[in-house]
Design a protein around this motif. Structure first.
Motif, PDB file in Angstrom:
ATOM      1  N   VAL A  89       0.828  -0.997  -0.161  1.00  0.00           N
ATOM      2  CA  VAL A  89      -0.498   0.340   0.388  1.00  0.00           C
ATOM      3  C   VAL A  89       1.013   1.430  -0.276  1.00  0.00           C
ATOM      4  O   VAL A  89       2.212   1.545   0.744  1.00  0.00           O
ATOM      5  CB  VAL A  89      -0.648   0.070   0.990  1.00  0.00           C
ATOM      6  N   GLU A  90       0.591   2.068  -1.527  1.00  0.00           N
ATOM      7  CA  GLU A  90       1.529   3.553  -1.067  1.00  0.00           C
ATOM      8  C   GLU A  90       1.125   4.548  -0.442  1.00  0.00           C
ATOM      9  O   GLU A  90      -0.320   5.081  -0.543  1.00  0.00           O
ATOM     10  CB  GLU A  90       1.779   3.692  -2.414  1.00  0.00           C
ATOM     11  N   THR A  91       1.248   5.063   1.151  1.00  0.00           N
ATOM     12  CA  THR A  91       0.909   6.367   1.713  1.00  0.00           C
ATOM     13  C   THR A  91       2.456   6.740   1.696  1.00  0.00           C
ATOM     14  O   THR A  91       2.866   7.285   0.744  1.00  0.00           O
ATOM     15  CB  THR A  91       1.047   5.790   3.163  1.00  0.00           C
ATOM     16  N   GLN A  92       1.731   8.531   2.265  1.00  0.00           N
ATOM     17  CA  GLN A  92       2.667   9.610   2.781  1.00  0.00           C
ATOM     18  C   GLN A  92       4.017   9.164   2.322  1.00  0.00           C
ATOM     19  O   GLN A  92       5.217   9.883   2.375  1.00  0.00           O
ATOM     20  CB  GLN A  92       2.351   9.962   3.488  1.00  0.00           C
ATOM     21  N   ASP A  93       4.164   8.159   3.433  1.00  0.00           N
ATOM     22  CA  ASP A  93       5.109   7.800   4.170  1.00  0.00           C
ATOM     23  C   ASP A  93       6.039   6.747   3.013  1.00  0.00           C
ATOM     24  O   ASP A  93       7.109   6.257   3.380  1.00  0.00           O
ATOM     25  CB  ASP A  93       4.719   7.028   5.360  1.00  0.00           C
ATOM     26  N   GLY A  94       5.846   6.784   1.805  1.00  0.00           N
ATOM     27  CA  GLY A  94       6.063   5.258   0.828  1.00  0.00           C
ATOM     28  C   GLY A  94       4.976   4.697   1.387  1.00  0.00           C
ATOM     29  O   GLY A  94       3.972   3.757   1.166  1.00  0.00           O
ATOM     30  N   ILE A  95       6.291   3.021   1.107  1.00  0.00           N
ATOM     31  CA  ILE A  95       5.677   1.987   0.220  1.00  0.00           C
ATOM     32  C   ILE A  95       5.195   0.976   1.908  1.00  0.00           C
ATOM     33  O   ILE A  95       6.034   0.539   2.841  1.00  0.00           O
ATOM     34  CB  ILE A  95       5.935   0.778  -0.071  1.00  0.00           C
ATOM     35  N   THR A  96       4.094   0.855   2.475  1.00  0.00           N
ATOM     36  CA  THR A  96       3.682  -0.241   3.972  1.00  0.00           C
ATOM     37  C   THR A  96       3.135  -2.096   3.471  1.00  0.00           C
ATOM     38  O   THR A  96       2.350  -1.648   2.705  1.00  0.00           O
ATOM     39  CB  THR A  96       3.128   0.044   4.253  1.00  0.00           C
ATOM     40  N   ARG A  97       4.309  -2.439   3.819  1.00  0.00           N
ATOM     41  CA  ARG A  97       3.459  -4.057   3.500  1.00  0.00           C
ATOM     42  C   ARG A  97       2.077  -4.396   4.921  1.00  0.00           C
ATOM     43  O   ARG A  97       2.625  -3.731   5.843  1.00  0.00           O
ATOM     44  CB  ARG A  97       4.375  -4.994   3.682  1.00  0.00           C
ATOM     45  N   PHE A  98       1.425  -4.976   3.909  1.00  0.00           N
ATOM     46  CA  PHE A  98       0.457  -5.415   5.122  1.00  0.00           C
ATOM     47  C   PHE A  98      -0.042  -7.051   4.999  1.00  0.00           C
ATOM     48  O   PHE A  98      -0.030  -7.642   4.052  1.00  0.00           O
ATOM     49  CB  PHE A  98      -1.093  -4.730   4.724  1.00  0.00           C
ATOM     50  N   HIS A  99       0.639  -8.366   5.588  1.00  0.00           N
ATOM     51  CA  HIS A  99       0.156  -9.682   6.189  1.00  0.00           C
ATOM     52  C   HIS A  99      -1.554  -9.484   6.617  1.00  0.00           C
ATOM     53  O   HIS A  99      -2.232  -8.848   6.730  1.00  0.00           O
ATOM     54  CB  HIS A  99       1.111  -9.821   7.390  1.00  0.00           C
ATOM     55  N   GLY A 100      -1.322 -11.122   6.721  1.00  0.00           N
ATOM     56  CA  GLY A 100      -3.261 -11.371   6.951  1.00  0.00           C
ATOM     57  C   GLY A 100      -3.578 -11.243   8.564  1.00  0.00           C
ATOM     58  O   GLY A 100      -2.089 -10.433   8.550  1.00  0.00           O
ATOM     59  N   GLY A 101      -3.850 -11.734   8.980  1.00  0.00           N
ATOM     60  CA  GLY A 101      -4.782 -11.119  10.378  1.00  0.00           C
ATOM     61  C   GLY A 101      -5.657 -10.098  10.140  1.00  0.00           C
ATOM     62  O   GLY A 101      -7.146 -10.654   9.611  1.00  0.00           O
TER      63      GLY A 101
END
Length: 328
Positions: free
Chosen positions: A309-321
């Motif tokens: 996911v691209e946010t203002q802070d760059g690319i963030t990774r999200f895993h399951g859960g």
């Protein structure tokens, strides 16, 4: 459920599935019970979601007849692709629960690709303990066993891989525009067509025994069924109800083809294929993780199956859960 009752309801279901009228007296003779006892069993079938009509002088009839799932028919459609257990049960609480029970039972020697189907799931489950509702004869619900000798970590991206396998199988039926919603849903024309539920048994550092659960809407008219969210089905899309035994074989065969490569190489080589079917590719999305909400642009997935996911802070990774995803 006692085995005798289970066998009786299976017999009654087999009689009624032709969609024709069957008198209570004839059914009673067929199953060796009183008409009162038969009425009780049919009442239970109705409680499971079967629309059973009773007309005085004619007997019982289902609102819509349908061919039952049949292990021999599924095997016939599979051909000589692989020899594995194809088991069809009339009624189970949950195919995932039953397969996990068999894993825990040392007497059951499961092999990769063994699969269990059920016509009726009385306690079907989706992600996060949600109920998976599926009309009898109108869906395809099954669980497949697959082991991962390198442990839980080697399963990263499995639910995404299963979604890909389902989409590949659907192409055999003329469905070429199914899409994938991270991490485990298959969509058709913007509405949910199928869901995947992965559960794992085993100890840390040891072989991971996975149970791959799939629920697919075959004939679930939106005007008749409220499943808690907008949904689609194959019958509405195709204009005909596809043969569920043929469909079952196609999905199983697709999984048998993709899972060995995934087991050996992981999800890396499948990333481009998954991203090509990403429902929300390059769109703004909102994710709910616990009490936190995240907003950004969907930029696909990485080799572990994590959502980028691209946010203002760059690319963030999200895993399951506890993550939900929806268009914004």
């Amino acid at each position: 459920m006692r085995q005798a009752s289970k066998a009786t309801r299976k017999h009654i279901l087999a009689l009624l599935c032709d969609g024709q009228f069957h008198s209570g007296e004839i059914i009673a003779q067929q199953v060796g019970l009183s008409r009162t006892a038969v009425a009780g069993h049919i009442s239970q079938l109705a409680d499971w979601g079967l629309n059973v009509f009773k007309v005085k002088g004619k007997g019982y009839r289902l609102e819509r007849g349908f061919p039952l799932l049949n292990a021999d028919s599924i095997k016939k459609h599979l051909g000589d692709t692989k020899r594995a257990m194809i088991d069809v049960e009339s009624v189970l609480p949950s195919t995932n629960t039953e397969l996990k029970r068999r894993i825990a039972n040392a007497r059951h020697d499961l092999a990769n690709g063994d699969v269990l189907f059920a016509e009726v799931q009385t306690e079907g489950r989706g992600r996060h303990g949600r109920v998976w509702q599926a009309p009898v004869g109108g869906s395809l619900t099954f669980s497949m066993y697959w082991s991962f000798p390198d442990g839980y970590q080697s399963m990263a991206g499995l639910s995404l891989l299963v979604g890909l396998a389902v989409c590949e199988a659907l192409k055999d039926f003329g469905v070429n525009d199914a899409e994938l919603k991270w991490p485990n849903d298959i969509y058709l024309q913007g509405r949910k067509l199928a869901g995947v539920l992965i559960e794992v048994e085993g100890q840390i550092g040891a072989t991971a025994h996975s149970v791959i659960g799939v629920g697919l809407n075959v004939c679930v008219p939106e005007s008749q069924y409220d499943v808690g969210q907008p949904h689609s089905d194959l019958a509405s899309y195709l204009g005909v109800v596809p043969d569920r035994n043929e469909l079952a074989a196609a999905v199983v065969k697709s999984l048998w083809e993709l899972l060995p490569k995934f087991t050996q190489q992981g999800f890396t080589s499948f990333v481009p294929h998954w991203e090509a079917l990403d429902l929300y590719a390059d769109k703004r999305i909102v994710l709910q993780m616990g009490d936190k909400r995240f907003s950004g642009i969907d930029r696909g997935v990485d080799a572990s199956g994590a959502l980028l996911v691209e946010t203002q802070d760059g690319i963030t990774r999200f895993h399951g859960g506890e993550v939900s995803l929806r268009g914004n």
